[in-house]
Structure formats: structure tokens, C-alpha cells
Motif scaffolding. Structure first.
Motif, PDB file in Angstrom:
ATOM      1  N   ILE A   1       0.804  -1.218   0.000  1.00 34.45           N
ATOM      2  CA  ILE A   1       0.000   0.000   0.000  1.00 34.45           C
ATOM      3  C   ILE A   1       0.845   1.281   0.000  1.00 34.45           C
ATOM      4  O   ILE A   1       0.475   2.262  -0.633  1.00 34.45           O
ATOM      5  CB  ILE A   1      -1.020  -0.012   1.180  1.00 34.45           C
ATOM      6  CG1 ILE A   1      -2.066   1.080   1.019  1.00 34.45           C
ATOM      7  CG2 ILE A   1      -0.321   0.103   2.521  1.00 34.45           C
ATOM      8  CD1 ILE A   1      -3.092   0.792  -0.011  1.00 34.45           C
ATOM      9  N   GLY A   2       1.968   1.269   0.701  1.00 31.83           N
ATOM     10  CA  GLY A   2       2.815   2.464   0.747  1.00 31.83           C
ATOM     11  C   GLY A   2       3.369   2.828  -0.620  1.00 31.83           C
ATOM     12  O   GLY A   2       3.290   3.987  -1.044  1.00 31.83           O
ATOM     13  N   THR A   3       3.901   1.852  -1.330  1.00 34.38           N
ATOM     14  CA  THR A   3       4.429   2.092  -2.677  1.00 34.38           C
ATOM     15  C   THR A   3       3.313   2.512  -3.615  1.00 34.38           C
ATOM     16  O   THR A   3       3.480   3.416  -4.444  1.00 34.38           O
ATOM     17  CB  THR A   3       5.123   0.831  -3.224  1.00 34.38           C
ATOM     18  OG1 THR A   3       6.077   0.377  -2.264  1.00 34.38           O
ATOM     19  CG2 THR A   3       5.826   1.104  -4.537  1.00 34.38           C
ATOM     20  N   TYR A   4       2.175   1.875  -3.472  1.00 35.42           N
ATOM     21  CA  TYR A   4       1.022   2.200  -4.310  1.00 35.42           C
ATOM     22  C   TYR A   4       0.606   3.663  -4.122  1.00 35.42           C
ATOM     23  O   TYR A   4       0.447   4.406  -5.089  1.00 35.42           O
ATOM     24  CB  TYR A   4      -0.134   1.255  -3.982  1.00 35.42           C
ATOM     25  CG  TYR A   4      -1.426   1.619  -4.645  1.00 35.42           C
ATOM     26  CD1 TYR A   4      -1.590   1.442  -6.009  1.00 35.42           C
ATOM     27  CD2 TYR A   4      -2.468   2.165  -3.909  1.00 35.42           C
ATOM     28  CE1 TYR A   4      -2.774   1.791  -6.622  1.00 35.42           C
ATOM     29  CE2 TYR A   4      -3.659   2.512  -4.524  1.00 35.42           C
ATOM     30  CZ  TYR A   4      -3.798   2.327  -5.876  1.00 35.42           C
ATOM     31  OH  TYR A   4      -4.966   2.678  -6.488  1.00 35.42           O
ATOM     32  N   ILE A   5       0.450   4.091  -2.875  1.00 35.15           N
ATOM     33  CA  ILE A   5       0.047   5.475  -2.596  1.00 35.15           C
ATOM     34  C   ILE A   5       1.065   6.457  -3.153  1.00 35.15           C
ATOM     35  O   ILE A   5       0.708   7.457  -3.786  1.00 35.15           O
ATOM     36  CB  ILE A   5      -0.160   5.692  -1.082  1.00 35.15           C
ATOM     37  CG1 ILE A   5      -1.400   4.938  -0.607  1.00 35.15           C
ATOM     38  CG2 ILE A   5      -0.282   7.184  -0.756  1.00 35.15           C
ATOM     39  CD1 ILE A   5      -1.549   4.884   0.902  1.00 35.15           C
ATOM     40  N   ILE A   6       2.336   6.185  -2.953  1.00 33.49           N
ATOM     41  CA  ILE A   6       3.400   7.074  -3.440  1.00 33.49           C
ATOM     42  C   ILE A   6       3.356   7.195  -4.953  1.00 33.49           C
ATOM     43  O   ILE A   6       3.504   8.285  -5.508  1.00 33.49           O
ATOM     44  CB  ILE A   6       4.777   6.577  -2.942  1.00 33.49           C
ATOM     45  CG1 ILE A   6       4.971   6.989  -1.492  1.00 33.49           C
ATOM     46  CG2 ILE A   6       5.915   7.067  -3.800  1.00 33.49           C
ATOM     47  CD1 ILE A   6       4.949   8.483  -1.248  1.00 33.49           C
TER      48      ILE A   6
ATOM     49  N   TYR B   1      -2.776  -4.895  -8.086  1.00 30.90           N
ATOM     50  CA  TYR B   1      -1.692  -3.916  -7.958  1.00 30.90           C
ATOM     51  C   TYR B   1      -1.289  -3.373  -9.328  1.00 30.90           C
ATOM     52  O   TYR B   1      -1.118  -2.177  -9.514  1.00 30.90           O
ATOM     53  CB  TYR B   1      -0.515  -4.579  -7.254  1.00 30.90           C
ATOM     54  CG  TYR B   1       0.583  -3.668  -6.772  1.00 30.90           C
ATOM     55  CD1 TYR B   1       0.348  -2.356  -6.387  1.00 30.90           C
ATOM     56  CD2 TYR B   1       1.882  -4.147  -6.669  1.00 30.90           C
ATOM     57  CE1 TYR B   1       1.371  -1.544  -5.923  1.00 30.90           C
ATOM     58  CE2 TYR B   1       2.905  -3.354  -6.196  1.00 30.90           C
ATOM     59  CZ  TYR B   1       2.649  -2.052  -5.826  1.00 30.90           C
ATOM     60  OH  TYR B   1       3.661  -1.257  -5.367  1.00 30.90           O
ATOM     61  N   PHE B   2      -1.156  -4.280 -10.285  1.00 36.89           N
ATOM     62  CA  PHE B   2      -0.770  -3.893 -11.637  1.00 36.89           C
ATOM     63  C   PHE B   2      -1.805  -2.958 -12.269  1.00 36.89           C
ATOM     64  O   PHE B   2      -1.495  -1.868 -12.732  1.00 36.89           O
ATOM     65  CB  PHE B   2      -0.582  -5.153 -12.497  1.00 36.89           C
ATOM     66  CG  PHE B   2      -0.127  -4.867 -13.890  1.00 36.89           C
ATOM     67  CD1 PHE B   2       1.214  -4.692 -14.167  1.00 36.89           C
ATOM     68  CD2 PHE B   2      -1.039  -4.779 -14.937  1.00 36.89           C
ATOM     69  CE1 PHE B   2       1.642  -4.429 -15.459  1.00 36.89           C
ATOM     70  CE2 PHE B   2      -0.624  -4.514 -16.233  1.00 36.89           C
ATOM     71  CZ  PHE B   2       0.724  -4.334 -16.492  1.00 36.89           C
ATOM     72  N   VAL B   3      -3.061  -3.384 -12.263  1.00 40.80           N
ATOM     73  CA  VAL B   3      -4.128  -2.615 -12.906  1.00 40.80           C
ATOM     74  C   VAL B   3      -4.381  -1.304 -12.163  1.00 40.80           C
ATOM     75  O   VAL B   3      -4.517  -0.240 -12.787  1.00 40.80           O
ATOM     76  CB  VAL B   3      -5.422  -3.456 -13.017  1.00 40.80           C
ATOM     77  CG1 VAL B   3      -6.594  -2.613 -13.454  1.00 40.80           C
ATOM     78  CG2 VAL B   3      -5.204  -4.619 -13.987  1.00 40.80           C
ATOM     79  N   LEU B   4      -4.446  -1.363 -10.840  1.00 40.55           N
ATOM     80  CA  LEU B   4      -4.718  -0.154 -10.070  1.00 40.55           C
ATOM     81  C   LEU B   4      -3.598   0.875 -10.206  1.00 40.55           C
ATOM     82  O   LEU B   4      -3.858   2.069 -10.342  1.00 40.55           O
ATOM     83  CB  LEU B   4      -4.946  -0.487  -8.599  1.00 40.55           C
ATOM     84  CG  LEU B   4      -6.263  -1.174  -8.274  1.00 40.55           C
ATOM     85  CD1 LEU B   4      -6.273  -1.630  -6.821  1.00 40.55           C
ATOM     86  CD2 LEU B   4      -7.439  -0.257  -8.556  1.00 40.55           C
ATOM     87  N   THR B   5      -2.353   0.431 -10.165  1.00 39.10           N
ATOM     88  CA  THR B   5      -1.244   1.377 -10.249  1.00 39.10           C
ATOM     89  C   THR B   5      -1.211   2.053 -11.609  1.00 39.10           C
ATOM     90  O   THR B   5      -1.120   3.283 -11.697  1.00 39.10           O
ATOM     91  CB  THR B   5       0.106   0.685  -9.962  1.00 39.10           C
ATOM     92  OG1 THR B   5       0.072   0.186  -8.626  1.00 39.10           O
ATOM     93  CG2 THR B   5       1.262   1.641 -10.101  1.00 39.10           C
ATOM     94  N   TYR B   6      -1.277   1.286 -12.675  1.00 41.44           N
ATOM     95  CA  TYR B   6      -1.236   1.909 -13.999  1.00 41.44           C
ATOM     96  C   TYR B   6      -2.532   2.655 -14.309  1.00 41.44           C
ATOM     97  O   TYR B   6      -2.502   3.766 -14.824  1.00 41.44           O
ATOM     98  CB  TYR B   6      -0.933   0.878 -15.090  1.00 41.44           C
ATOM     99  CG  TYR B   6       0.532   0.564 -15.168  1.00 41.44           C
ATOM    100  CD1 TYR B   6       1.442   1.537 -15.570  1.00 41.44           C
ATOM    101  CD2 TYR B   6       1.016  -0.674 -14.813  1.00 41.44           C
ATOM    102  CE1 TYR B   6       2.790   1.274 -15.615  1.00 41.44           C
ATOM    103  CE2 TYR B   6       2.370  -0.957 -14.861  1.00 41.44           C
ATOM    104  CZ  TYR B   6       3.250   0.024 -15.264  1.00 41.44           C
ATOM    105  OH  TYR B   6       4.587  -0.244 -15.312  1.00 41.44           O
ATOM    106  N   GLY B   7      -3.656   2.035 -13.993  1.00 37.96           N
ATOM    107  CA  GLY B   7      -4.933   2.679 -14.280  1.00 37.96           C
ATOM    108  C   GLY B   7      -5.138   3.949 -13.472  1.00 37.96           C
ATOM    109  O   GLY B   7      -5.385   5.024 -14.030  1.00 37.96           O
TER     110      GLY B   7
END
Length: 119
Positions: free
Chosen positions: A35-40, A98-104
Motif C-alpha cells: 500500500i505504501g508504494t502504491y500510494i506514493i 496492484y498492476f491494474v490499479l497502479t497503472y490505471g
């Protein structure tokens, strides 16, 4: 040369903020989602869109904030390693999320940043 030093200092500051957010990965370990990397990465995407809309991409402000701070803040290498770890663990559901949410959402965050900055 002055601009180069400011870009470097901003990158260092961005890296420190990223490091602080990495603790969210530990705190929310039960989520089994980085979650931390995702938010950043989403925050960095938003900031880059906002900064581009406000300053353009060919000036010192963009270099300092987008290239420096956001470059130090976001982390493509950590993101890809975390994707690899999810696959290695056989956690394909979290890998896909993670893949779809981060790029999308990363792309959507850039668009929101552009919109809010008036571009």
C-alpha cells in the motif's frame, strides 16, 4: 549548475518521503498489498500532472519538482520487484489488482492533476 543542485536536493526529499511511506507496507502487512508504494506512485502521478499543467515541462520549476521531487518520490523499480514477489508467492489476485490499479489510477491521477491545475 544551481538548478542541478536543486533537482538533486528535491530528489533527496522525495526519496525521504517515499521511505516514510514504506512503513505503511509494514503496518498494513496483513493486506498483503504494498500500500505504501502504491500510494506514493499514485500521488507522484498526480503531482507530475499538476506540475506539468502549472509550469510546462521546459523550465526549472518542472525540473526541480517533477524530475527531482517526483523522481525521488515514485519508484518504478520497487513497484516491479513487489509485482515479482506477488507472482513468486502465487498471489495472482493481488498481482493483478496492484498492476491494474497502479497503472490505471496512476494515469487517472495525472489527468486529475492536469485538470485541477487548469490544463
Amino acid at each position: 549548475m544551481h538548478e542541478l543542485g536543486l533537482v538533486g536536493a528535491a530528489a533527496g526529499l522525495g526519496a525521504l518521503v517515499r521511505y516514510a511511506f514504506s512503513y505503511l507496507n509494514i503496518i498494513f502487512k496483513r493486506l498483503r498489498f504494498p500500500i505504501g508504494t502504491y500510494i506514493i506512485n499514485i500521488l507522484g502521478s498526480f503531482l507530475i500532472g499538476f506540475i506539468f499543467a502549472k509550469y510546462g515541462s521546459h523550465n526549472a520549476s518542472y525540473a526541480i519538482f517533477a524530475t527531482g521531487f517526483c523522481g525521488g518520490l515514485t519508484t518504478f523499480s520497487t513497484y516491479n520487484f513487489e509485482l515479482f514477489e506477488l507472482i513468486e508467492k502465487g498471489d495472482y489476485r493481488h498481482f493483478a489488482e496492484y498492476f491494474v490499479l497502479t497503472y490505471g489510477l496512476g494515469f487517472v491521477a495525472v489527468l486529475i492533476g492536469l485538470y485541477l491545475a487548469g490544463k
